[in-house]
Design an enzyme around this catalytic site. Sequence first.
Site, short mmCIF file in Angstrom:
data_model
loop_
_atom_site.label_atom_id
_atom_site.label_comp_id
_atom_site.label_asym_id
_atom_site.label_seq_id
_atom_site.Cartn_x
_atom_site.Cartn_y
_atom_site.Cartn_z
N ASP A 67 -12.85 -34.44 -52.57
CA ASP A 67 -12.46 -34.79 -51.06
C ASP A 67 -13.12 -35.04 -50.76
O ASP A 67 -13.40 -34.01 -49.66
CB ASP A 67 -10.59 -34.44 -50.82
CG ASP A 67 -10.49 -36.11 -49.48
OD1 ASP A 67 -11.55 -36.44 -49.14
OD2 ASP A 67 -9.12 -35.67 -48.48
N VAL A 68 -14.42 -35.79 -50.50
CA VAL A 68 -15.63 -35.44 -49.85
C VAL A 68 -15.14 -35.61 -48.32
O VAL A 68 -16.41 -35.12 -47.58
CB VAL A 68 -16.76 -36.89 -50.31
CG1 VAL A 68 -16.76 -36.57 -51.33
CG2 VAL A 68 -16.19 -38.02 -49.67
N ASN A 94 -21.80 -41.88 -53.94
CA ASN A 94 -21.26 -42.82 -54.87
C ASN A 94 -19.34 -43.60 -53.49
O ASN A 94 -19.68 -44.05 -53.42
CB ASN A 94 -20.90 -43.43 -55.73
CG ASN A 94 -20.67 -44.34 -56.30
OD1 ASN A 94 -21.21 -45.60 -56.06
ND2 ASN A 94 -19.63 -44.54 -56.42
N TYR A 162 -16.72 -50.88 -42.58
CA TYR A 162 -17.90 -51.04 -43.92
C TYR A 162 -19.00 -50.79 -43.30
O TYR A 162 -20.08 -50.19 -43.91
CB TYR A 162 -16.65 -51.13 -45.22
CG TYR A 162 -17.58 -51.47 -46.31
CD1 TYR A 162 -17.53 -50.29 -47.23
CD2 TYR A 162 -18.86 -52.00 -46.90
CE1 TYR A 162 -17.78 -50.51 -48.28
CE2 TYR A 162 -19.96 -52.62 -47.80
CZ TYR A 162 -18.49 -51.29 -49.08
OH TYR A 162 -19.69 -50.82 -49.76
N LYS A 166 -22.05 -48.46 -43.68
CA LYS A 166 -23.53 -48.62 -44.76
C LYS A 166 -24.20 -48.23 -43.62
O LYS A 166 -25.84 -48.35 -45.10
CB LYS A 166 -22.95 -49.72 -45.30
CG LYS A 166 -21.93 -49.42 -46.32
CD LYS A 166 -22.34 -48.15 -47.75
CE LYS A 166 -20.87 -48.06 -48.25
NZ LYS A 166 -20.81 -46.79 -49.36
N ALA A 195 -21.64 -55.94 -57.93
CA ALA A 195 -21.17 -56.13 -59.43
C ALA A 195 -19.58 -55.96 -60.03
O ALA A 195 -18.65 -55.69 -59.30
CB ALA A 195 -21.25 -53.47 -59.68
N THR A 197 -16.78 -54.63 -60.79
CA THR A 197 -15.47 -53.86 -60.94
C THR A 197 -14.43 -54.29 -60.65
O THR A 197 -13.75 -55.15 -60.24
CB THR A 197 -16.01 -52.70 -59.77
OG1 THR A 197 -16.35 -53.01 -58.80
CG2 THR A 197 -17.66 -52.25 -60.34
#
Length: 257
Positions: A67-68, A94, A162, A166, A195, A197
């Site tokens: 868990d970062v 990431n 978000y 970023k 991308a 996903t």
Amino acid sequence: MKAHHDRIAIVTGAGSGIGAATAAALVADGWRVVYAGRRLEALQRAIAAAGDPWDDIAERTLAVPTDVTRPDSVAALFDATVRRFGRLDLLFNNAGIFPRSASLEELPLEQWQAAVDTNLTGAFLCTQHAFRVMKAQTPRGGRIINNGSISAHAPRPGSVAYTATKHAITGLTKTAALDGRAYDIAVGQIDIGNAATEMTVAMQQGVRQADGSLKPEAVMDVQHAADAVVHMARLPLEANVLFMTVMATKMPFVGRG
């Protein structure tokens, strides 16, 4: 087939999406890779899906539930990496979350805090530990690559948490690149756009645009993003890609809004 080169990488958010694709690409390129993410089962599935280009994938990979947002969990990740492989040559920051779309004034504080904790503080904590390991090891140094996103440059409607995190990642990248110079630590950022996903499935159906309309957007194979990270990672430490943008050619980024 490429030869083993015994370089060691940590990929956070490696259980799915860009993280899983990048970790698999690094394994295929001869790296030993530590898969980090919240769920052990997802990490194990990602390792299994990577295939076994070397016939010894169990020896070349390690799954570490992480868990970062928790300093103790991040410390345990780096301790496990050094204990198993002896050093660290690459960190791919990431791990990230995308809160639900909401107007700025209606976004719940807990969603703002969750985005900051995961997307920004998590990357900071991992970068701190990577610096400590890379400065102390012999040979000294290594590389850190941050996943910045197209949103590090331009927002989508309703994406304040978000986008703010970023944009902040860009500041982290620049400062870490400066602070790392004296210790042979190269730091760069990859900004990925659309991308394909699990997170981008909806984009092909219709995404809110700056003018309020809903329009489908082009996506690209996630492998292109993974290959771009591997390209950055392969460079000798005397060279650095400070910023790279890789995106679906026809997505609305240039001229967004």
